[in-house]
Every structure is written in structure tokens, then in C-alpha cells.
Design a protein around this motif. Sequence first.
Motif: not given
Length: 321
Positions: A119-123, A132-137, A143-148
Motif C-alpha cells: 500500500g506504500y512504496l519502500t524496500g 523502471t517507474g514500475t513495480v512487477t510491471g 514523483g513517488l519517494t520512500d514511504g509514499s
Amino acid sequence: VVSGSAPAETAPELPGWIHVNSGKVRELYRPAPDSPWADQSVLLMVATDRISAYDHVLEPGIPDKGIILNQLSLWWFNKLAEAGIPNHVVSTEVPEQVAGRAIIVQELDMVPAEAIVRGYLTGSGLAEYRETGTVTGIELPAGLTDGSRLPSPIFTPSTKAEQGDHDENISFAQLQERLGAACTLQASTDGADLARRVRELALNIYTLAEETAREAGVILADTKFEFGLDADGILVLADEVLTPDSSRFWPAEEWERHVAQGKPQPSFDKQYVRNWLTSEASGWDRASGQVPPALPSEVVAATRERYLDAYRRLTGSDLQL
Ligand SMILES: CCOC(=O)Cn1cc(-c2ncnc(N)c2C#N)cn1
């Protein structure tokens, strides 16, 4: 007694059970031939007091960690069962050497992948996004950052790596291929359809759990589920669920400030351990690949308190230990 410092190769002998597998922090057993469970398809899963950080199992263990996390997992299994989510728990009547820290579970045909929801972006998700601007495709906004916080939770499966290897993030299409080819699953199962069922169930459970955690002032940033198929082809929630070992929990009150300052989020349970291991005081050089030094007693005590605190905040009740 199952202590934290028992290295995996000396899993405790349990009457009526035969040890089959050691994980970093857990042990798995099957029924002995003379056990009342012998003719049932069950397993005994034990949560030890071992704690893992930076890919090392640390010394000493955290007293009662396995009990606290097992009881938290049971609390979530029951809450999710009330919402209609079937799970693999059969009994909590376990040998007294592992009282409170073990469950007897239904043996399932395990889905060979980690069902991760973020639900949040980290790790590893943040690392992939930065590349890549993507996560698993899955495309994410710029503009997202650690914890967004993500616009909505995403399902980002990974492989179940062998001991010591890192799980590898895979795309949903790759998951569909893997499940199609997974010979261990029942022939009647269509891998592409099973992948869709796993994704839907994982996203639904995350959404329920994230709302529950947030009401308790805790952010459930991401979590890893494992599922299996029972004899009727029902998808059943297995493994441990929604514990600090399978999930990232952050204190909600600090989240906004850390994101704004571009700082990593403090782990609810492992921050004391991380801070000490990466401080001068420990004398440890993480990059050296050396085994980390033993944790000082005050870090052990503070970490035990954090596990108790997580249990109290999430469940709203106390644990009698
Ligand atoms: C030693 C630590 O590793 C594990 O426990 C992972 N694992 C789980 C299973 C499993 N297998 C069949 N049925 C189940 N219900 C489960 C569960 N949970 C096997 N390994």
C-alpha cells in the motif's frame, strides 16, 4: 524450551512430532507415526524467538517474540475468518515445550509464490520503481519517494527463494505461467485463473488489515501472504499472517514527517536493532559480510517491548506472558 539462540540445525525435539524444515525464525514438524495426528494431513508450525535483520539471524533471540507473533497471527486469522477468509489453523493444542508459539495447521498444496501486497512504496518495490517507474510491471505515478502511499494497493508477487537466496519479484503474467506449470498444484487448477484468485484474495485481505491497523494508529505498509489449496480446491490463507516478520508496520504519527523529509520510515519492531547494529557502538561493518555482534540486553529488552506494544495496539488487548 524453544529459545531464540537455538541455531536452526538443533530444532527442539517435540514428543509426537518429527522435525521437517527450519526457516530463519520458524520450525516445521510433521506428526510422528504413533501420534494421534498420524493419519491426519497436518503440520506443526513453531515460531521461535529468533530475530533476523540485514539477512542475518541475530543473537540472542528476543524472549517471547515467537509467542507474541504467533498470538498476533492467530488474532488476525480469527478476524479474517469472521470476514469469510478460510485459513489453515486446525488446533492450538500443542506440546507444552512450544505452548503459545505453535499451531497445528491443515497440510495444503502450497501456491509456489509469495503473495505480496503493497500500500506504500519502500524496500525492493521502491528500488524497482526508481529503476523502471514500475513495480512487477505495474505502472506507478511519477514523483513517488520512500514511504509514499500508493494511489491504491498493488499485488507484487515474488518467488519463494531457497534458504539464503533473496525472493525475486515477478510480474503477474510470470506468476500465471509459474502457477500453470506448477505440477504440485491440483491438475484441475488453471494457473492463470489461480493467479487471479490469489491476487484478488490478497488485495482484499490487505485492505481489511490496513484499515484495522490504521484505526490503531499503525500503518501496514506492505505484507506477504502464503496460500494453499485444500482437497476441494479452495484457496486457504496459510503460513503466518500480518506479523512484523511478514509485514512492514510503521507508527502512523511519524509517517508524514519522514516522507516529507525524505527519510526512511522507522520499523515498528526492528528499529532499535537496526539503529544499534549500524551505530559505532556495535563495531559492526555491515558491508563486510561479517556476522553481526550479539545484541546488548537493553536492545533485546526494548525490542521485546516493541513486539508487546505492536500486539496491544493492533489487537486492543494485552498478552499474559
Ligand atoms: C520452517 C518454516 O517454513 C515454513 O513454515 C513454510 N512452509 C509452510 C508450509 C506448509 N505446507 C503445507 N501446508 C501448510 N499449511 C503449510 C503452511 N503454512 C511448508 N513450508
